[in-house]
Design a protein around this motif. Structure first.
Motif, PDB file in Angstrom:
ATOM      1  N   ALA A   1       0.832  -1.209   0.000  1.00 19.43           N
ATOM      2  CA  ALA A   1       0.000   0.000   0.000  1.00 19.43           C
ATOM      3  C   ALA A   1       0.865   1.257   0.000  1.00 19.43           C
ATOM      4  O   ALA A   1       0.533   2.253  -0.658  1.00 19.43           O
ATOM      5  CB  ALA A   1      -0.938  -0.014   1.204  1.00 19.43           C
ATOM      6  N   ALA A   2       2.003   1.196   0.694  1.00 18.33           N
ATOM      7  CA  ALA A   2       2.879   2.359   0.776  1.00 18.33           C
ATOM      8  C   ALA A   2       3.608   2.633  -0.538  1.00 18.33           C
ATOM      9  O   ALA A   2       4.030   3.769  -0.791  1.00 18.33           O
ATOM     10  CB  ALA A   2       3.889   2.161   1.899  1.00 18.33           C
ATOM     11  N   LEU A   3       3.760   1.607  -1.365  1.00 14.07           N
ATOM     12  CA  LEU A   3       4.456   1.774  -2.642  1.00 14.07           C
ATOM     13  C   LEU A   3       3.611   2.501  -3.688  1.00 14.07           C
ATOM     14  O   LEU A   3       4.145   3.096  -4.616  1.00 14.07           O
ATOM     15  CB  LEU A   3       4.852   0.396  -3.208  1.00 14.07           C
ATOM     16  N   LEU A   4       2.302   2.437  -3.543  1.00 15.52           N
ATOM     17  CA  LEU A   4       1.414   3.014  -4.546  1.00 15.52           C
ATOM     18  C   LEU A   4       1.418   4.530  -4.449  1.00 15.52           C
ATOM     19  O   LEU A   4       1.425   5.101  -3.360  1.00 15.52           O
ATOM     20  CB  LEU A   4      -0.008   2.491  -4.353  1.00 15.52           C
ATOM     21  N   GLY A   5       1.441   5.169  -5.615  1.00 21.43           N
ATOM     22  CA  GLY A   5       1.447   6.619  -5.621  1.00 21.43           C
ATOM     23  C   GLY A   5       1.063   7.172  -6.981  1.00 21.43           C
ATOM     24  O   GLY A   5       0.663   6.429  -7.881  1.00 21.43           O
ATOM     25  N   PRO A   6       1.202   8.472  -7.166  1.00 17.85           N
ATOM     26  CA  PRO A   6       0.750   9.104  -8.415  1.00 17.85           C
ATOM     27  C   PRO A   6       1.539   8.666  -9.647  1.00 17.85           C
ATOM     28  O   PRO A   6       1.050   8.832 -10.762  1.00 17.85           O
ATOM     29  CB  PRO A   6       0.961  10.605  -8.131  1.00 17.85           C
ATOM     30  N   LYS A   7       2.737   8.101  -9.455  1.00 15.19           N
ATOM     31  CA  LYS A   7       3.515   7.649 -10.601  1.00 15.19           C
ATOM     32  C   LYS A   7       3.289   6.178 -10.943  1.00 15.19           C
ATOM     33  O   LYS A   7       3.830   5.686 -11.934  1.00 15.19           O
ATOM     34  CB  LYS A   7       5.008   7.885 -10.343  1.00 15.19           C
ATOM     35  N   THR A   8       2.500   5.484 -10.133  1.00 13.94           N
ATOM     36  CA  THR A   8       2.257   4.062 -10.387  1.00 13.94           C
ATOM     37  C   THR A   8       1.382   3.894 -11.623  1.00 13.94           C
ATOM     38  O   THR A   8       0.236   4.361 -11.658  1.00 13.94           O
ATOM     39  CB  THR A   8       1.568   3.394  -9.185  1.00 13.94           C
TER      40      THR A   8
ATOM     41  N   LEU B   1      -6.737  -1.535  -4.239  1.00 15.21           N
ATOM     42  CA  LEU B   1      -5.797  -0.496  -3.830  1.00 15.21           C
ATOM     43  C   LEU B   1      -5.104   0.139  -5.034  1.00 15.21           C
ATOM     44  O   LEU B   1      -4.892   1.357  -5.074  1.00 15.21           O
ATOM     45  CB  LEU B   1      -4.762  -1.081  -2.868  1.00 15.21           C
ATOM     46  N   ALA B   2      -4.762  -0.686  -6.025  1.00 13.69           N
ATOM     47  CA  ALA B   2      -4.105  -0.158  -7.217  1.00 13.69           C
ATOM     48  C   ALA B   2      -5.028   0.777  -7.987  1.00 13.69           C
ATOM     49  O   ALA B   2      -4.622   1.853  -8.439  1.00 13.69           O
ATOM     50  CB  ALA B   2      -3.645  -1.302  -8.112  1.00 13.69           C
ATOM     51  N   HIS B   3      -6.272   0.379  -8.155  1.00 14.18           N
ATOM     52  CA  HIS B   3      -7.225   1.222  -8.877  1.00 14.18           C
ATOM     53  C   HIS B   3      -7.466   2.542  -8.136  1.00 14.18           C
ATOM     54  O   HIS B   3      -7.635   3.594  -8.771  1.00 14.18           O
ATOM     55  CB  HIS B   3      -8.538   0.467  -9.072  1.00 14.18           C
ATOM     56  N   ALA B   4      -7.469   2.488  -6.817  1.00 12.32           N
ATOM     57  CA  ALA B   4      -7.639   3.719  -6.045  1.00 12.32           C
ATOM     58  C   ALA B   4      -6.488   4.695  -6.284  1.00 12.32           C
ATOM     59  O   ALA B   4      -6.664   5.908  -6.174  1.00 12.32           O
ATOM     60  CB  ALA B   4      -7.755   3.397  -4.560  1.00 12.32           C
ATOM     61  N   ALA B   5      -5.320   4.130  -6.648  1.00 12.02           N
ATOM     62  CA  ALA B   5      -4.154   4.973  -6.951  1.00 12.02           C
ATOM     63  C   ALA B   5      -4.081   5.325  -8.432  1.00 12.02           C
ATOM     64  O   ALA B   5      -3.134   6.001  -8.857  1.00 12.02           O
ATOM     65  CB  ALA B   5      -2.871   4.247  -6.529  1.00 12.02           C
ATOM     66  N   GLY B   6      -5.050   4.872  -9.218  1.00 16.34           N
ATOM     67  CA  GLY B   6      -5.092   5.200 -10.632  1.00 16.34           C
ATOM     68  C   GLY B   6      -4.266   4.293 -11.522  1.00 16.34           C
ATOM     69  O   GLY B   6      -3.986   4.637 -12.678  1.00 16.34           O
ATOM     70  N   ALA B   7      -3.878   3.116 -11.020  1.00 17.52           N
ATOM     71  CA  ALA B   7      -3.037   2.201 -11.788  1.00 17.52           C
ATOM     72  C   ALA B   7      -3.851   1.036 -12.331  1.00 17.52           C
ATOM     73  O   ALA B   7      -4.883   0.659 -11.770  1.00 17.52           O
ATOM     74  CB  ALA B   7      -1.912   1.661 -10.909  1.00 17.52           C
TER      75      ALA B   7
END
Length: 412
Positions: free
Chosen positions: A164-171, A195-201
């Motif tokens: 979860a901590a790895l996910l961010g706007p660049k993912t 979790l990935a979709h919530a980060a836009g990935a």
């Protein structure tokens, strides 16, 4: 059952009887095949379906108007429908034929690579098979993508807090396995996807093991892509599957150019066919696809939960037989893992162990298992692996335990 409906109980002996190769002997001993994670054996239903196509109705698909072409096209597209139902995909149009799981991942990587910018991040886990590592390294080398790694805990489970901590706007993408081919760990892929979709990935799931030993419901998972290969699912080599959502497939550019994947070709312009045909350039794996469809139809006669219970009972039996041996180390002990037993033996190389147990008719794998980062994570240069399938029995489990104990005596 003949009508394809599931049965309530699973009989491994009846299933085993449908695999011709399992009646042979090796080195004077009954064959105990525990290498299904690398490639599963084939039931008569699959062998017969492929022979029937080649002997009775073979022709190229989609392009002919004659009887053989129509018959083969119908069988080919019927297999696509079977795959869609197996994955609970919304439509057969979400199913792309490839030559294997590796090509399916490379297809997605090649398409995403055309829009990757330097610094874009791809999240992987330490337990990935090389097929789900190397294509992303190619994007790192060619386009400047950055690979981020989810750690594996000591029991073989993913560190979800670290993920979860790895996910961010660049993912841009998360690419993880449904089930580890070494540890047997079954990952919480629905939560990983959420979790990935919530980060836009976007999310790609490597289902080459999970499609066989878990529940590959793509709508419940919610992933953008799901891949698996035919030869681990009791089907033939040379065929694999890429599932993609309609949106994800339409956004992905073609992988290869040629016949079938186009709508129009002119001197100064070209238009693509719609998915899935946009990704199926040239003559596809026709006979292999029919074989995979037959494998799925054959598998549907059994209750998936009952098979998983049977396989895990075999793993539990092996663990009970080998419990307390201070020279044996099991790698991967996550709860509710699939029936894979990876291990090392003190004082013996894994390759030597595999060769010695082969003398007793027991076939296991040895090496890095195409997962070198994972081996380094657990501090081993090689390990042996016994992987169980629906056709294995308690007798197989005992034969493996007996052979392993004898092998240890050989090196003591």
């Amino acid at each position: 059952m003949a009508d394809g409906s599931p049965v309530n109980l699973f009989d491994p002996y009846a299933a085993r009887a449908q695999f011709p190769i399992l009646s042979r002997s090796v080195n004077g001993k009954p064959l105990v095949y525990l290498d299904s994670a690398a490639s599963a054996q084939k039931p008569r239903a699959v062998i017969g379906a492929m022979v029937a196509v080649m002997e009775g109705s073979y022709a190229n698909v989609h392009r002919g108007l004659h009887t053989l072409a129509n018959e083969t096209t119908e069988a080919f597209e019927s297999a696509r429908e079977s795959v869609a139902a197996f994955l609970n995909a919304p439509s057969a149009e979400n199913i792309v034929w490839t030559k294997g799981g590796t090509e399916a991942i490379n297809l997605v990587a090649a398409g995403l690579g055309q829009s990757i910018q330097p610094g874009d991040e791809i999240v992987l886990s330490e337990m990935e098979h090389h097929a789900n590592i190397v294509p992303w390294h190619m994007l790192r080398e060619r386009y400047g993508a950055v690979l981020r790694w989810v750690p594996v805990l000591d029991d073989g489970s993913l560190d979800m807090a670290a993920y979860a901590a790895l996910l961010g706007p660049k993912t841009r993408l998360v690419a993880v396995t449904h089930m580890s081919n070494v540890l047997g760990t079954i990952n919480p892929i629905a939560e990983i996807t959420r979790l990935a979709h919530a980060a836009g990935a976007r999310v790609l799931i490597d289902g080459c093991q999970g499609a066989v030993h878990a529940t590959p419901d793509v709508q419940a998972i919610g992933c953008d892509f799901y891949v698996f290969t035919g030869h681990k699912l009791f089907g033939p080599t040379g065929v694999g599957v890429l599932y993609g959502t309609t949106e994800a497939l339409e956004a992905l550019p073609p992988y290869q150019g040629g016949g079938e994947m186009i709508e129009t070709v002119e001197r100064d312009r070209i238009t693509w066919a719609k998915p899935p045909h946009k990704f199926e350039a040239g003559t596809p794996p026709i006979v292999q696809a029919v074989g995979l469809g037959a494998a799925i139809t054959w598998l549907n006669q059994f209750d998936n939960a009952a098979i998983q219970t049977h396989e895990r009972a075999l793993l539990s039996h092996v663990r009970s037989r080998l419990n307390g041996l201070n020279w044996l180390r099991e790698i991967g002990t996550a709860e509710d893992k699939g029936a894979i037993f990876a291990f090392t033996v003190d004082g013996a190389h894994a390759h030597d162990i595999a060769q010695v147990v082969d003398r007793y008719g027991v076939a296991v794998r040895a090496g890095l298992h195409c997962a070198e980062p994972l081996s380094k994570r657990f501090g081993v240069t090689s390990s042996a692996r016994a992987s169980f399938a629906l056709y294995n029995t308690l007798e197989d489990a005992d034969a493996f335990a007996d052979a392993l104990i004898k092998a240890r005596e050989f090196f003591a």
